[in-house]
Design a protein around this motif. Structure first.
Motif, PDB file in Angstrom:
ATOM      1  N   GLU A 154      38.322  44.279  39.087  1.00 52.78           N
ATOM      2  CA  GLU A 154      38.831  44.045  40.161  1.00 52.78           C
ATOM      3  C   GLU A 154      38.192  42.583  40.683  1.00 52.78           C
ATOM      4  O   GLU A 154      38.775  42.407  42.251  1.00 52.78           O
ATOM      5  N   GLY A 156      38.884  39.586  41.949  1.00 50.10           N
ATOM      6  CA  GLY A 156      39.750  38.878  42.971  1.00 50.10           C
ATOM      7  C   GLY A 156      40.567  40.052  44.257  1.00 50.10           C
ATOM      8  O   GLY A 156      40.805  39.329  45.033  1.00 50.10           O
ATOM      9  N   ARG A 157      40.341  40.789  44.072  1.00 51.18           N
ATOM     10  CA  ARG A 157      41.018  41.934  44.453  1.00 51.18           C
ATOM     11  C   ARG A 157      39.933  42.064  46.316  1.00 51.18           C
ATOM     12  O   ARG A 157      38.789  42.749  46.347  1.00 51.18           O
ATOM     13  N   VAL A 158      40.812  42.495  47.537  1.00 47.89           N
ATOM     14  CA  VAL A 158      39.959  43.607  48.533  1.00 47.89           C
ATOM     15  C   VAL A 158      40.544  43.947  49.114  1.00 47.89           C
ATOM     16  O   VAL A 158      41.923  44.661  49.015  1.00 47.89           O
ATOM     17  N   ARG A 159      39.558  44.888  48.621  1.00 47.29           N
ATOM     18  CA  ARG A 159      39.619  46.480  49.105  1.00 47.29           C
ATOM     19  C   ARG A 159      38.930  47.480  50.458  1.00 47.29           C
ATOM     20  O   ARG A 159      37.765  46.748  50.310  1.00 47.29           O
ATOM     21  N   GLU A 163      39.212  53.028  49.232  1.00 48.75           N
ATOM     22  CA  GLU A 163      39.456  52.693  48.371  1.00 48.75           C
ATOM     23  C   GLU A 163      38.700  52.392  46.804  1.00 48.75           C
ATOM     24  O   GLU A 163      38.345  52.794  46.001  1.00 48.75           O
ATOM     25  N   ARG A 164      37.798  51.728  47.855  1.00 48.94           N
ATOM     26  CA  ARG A 164      35.979  51.016  46.806  1.00 48.94           C
ATOM     27  C   ARG A 164      35.055  52.420  46.781  1.00 48.94           C
ATOM     28  O   ARG A 164      35.415  52.429  45.416  1.00 48.94           O
ATOM     29  N   THR A 233      45.078  47.949  39.271  1.00 44.85           N
ATOM     30  CA  THR A 233      46.126  47.136  39.378  1.00 44.85           C
ATOM     31  C   THR A 233      47.188  47.667  37.819  1.00 44.85           C
ATOM     32  O   THR A 233      46.401  48.191  36.851  1.00 44.85           O
TER      33      THR A 233
END
Length: 288
Positions: A154, A156-159, A163-164, A233
């Protein structure tokens, strides 16, 4: 002049970790090859530290003549070295150094490392568990490893919060499922060679009823993990799917094997079946 600075040291540490996963892992190692290259390296760093601690408590140290008390001291030193490396970004232990590189980059802290080492420490003492003790052991030995890998996946991903939560629960439940499957697969070795009975009430015998209940809990964990896979991803989804599929296949085989056989042998997934699963996963990866 050859590079003898930190770049070479880092590269050597990473290569050491890659050697560990290549030499020790089968299903997990095969599946990890489907990860994007940077992720693959980071997961290898996590696996290598886990394996290093596991080998300390699971036999090789004893085979070398190290008694349990000294193993405990060595485990304490490994934990202290890991915590120090997380702070400094350096360790004289190449495996710890590689792990620290990954941990510092992805926000993996002592809050996940501490319960892992606590579970490893349990393997040096009383190896029987009640339900609460088993849950605590599985959290430290497996669920936190899932959370460490998720931190890599995860990056760099913004959740959103929902979803987290699904991803975190999925990582934990998948780790728990893998650990329970391993306990059943290695039941004979754990009991006869290491004197361990992880599941309550199985120290003397693994009954069909007990095996069925454990398999049911594994399937519940795998089902919960299913909800997280679509959110991953594309760089990691095929690899996670492949690992889950291999352990689901192993669960199916354990379920169809009499408890008396599970308790005295080792159920395996044949290499051709593993290859078929990996081919399916490679198809998923190619379809990105």
């Amino acid at each position: 002049m050859s590079d003898t600075g930190i770049g070479l040291y880092n590269a050597t540490a990473k290569a050491s970790a890659s050697t560990v996963i290549r030499r020790y892992s089968t299903s997990f190692g095969w599946a990890s090859r489907l990860l994007a290259a940077p992720m693959r390296g980071h997961v290898a760093h996590i696996y290598a530290l886990v394996r290093l601690a596991d080998e300390l408590v699971d036999g090789p140290a004893e085979s070398a003549g190290v008694d349990a008390a000294t193993c405990g001291i060595l485990l304490d030193e490994l934990e202290a070295d890991t915590a120090r490396a997380l702070e400094l970004g350096f360790s004289t232990n190449l495996i710890v150094h590689a792990f620290a590189l990954t941990a510092r980059e992805h926000g993996i802290g002592v809050d996940l490392c501490r319960p892992f080492f606590a579970s490893m420490r349990r393997d040096l003492g009383d190896a029987t568990f009640d339900e609460a003790g088993l849950d605590e052991y599985i959290y430290g030995s497996a669920e936190v490893v899932g959370l460490m890998c998720l931190a890599v996946f995860e990056a760099g991903r913004v959740r959103g919060e929902d979803e987290r939560r699904v991803l975190s629960d999925g990582a934990r439940r998948l780790g728990a499922a893998f650990q329970k499957v391993n306990f059943l697969r290695d039941f004979a070795e754990d009991r006869d060679e290491l004197g361990r009975a992880y599941f309550p009430g199985t120290a003397k015998e693994l009954t069909e009823e007990a095996k069925d209940e454990i398999v049911r809990s594994i399937r519940e964990d795998l089902c919960a993990a299913d909800a997280a896979i679509p959110l991953l991803t594309r760089a990691c989804r095929p690899a996670v799917w492949a690992a889950q599929a291999m352990f689901r296949e192993l669960t199916d085989r354990i379920e169809s094997t009499p408890a008396s056989v599970v308790a005295h042998g080792r159920v395996r997934v044949p290499d051709p079946v593993k290859a078929r699963i990996l081919m399916q996963a490679m198809g998923m990866k190619a379809a990105r």
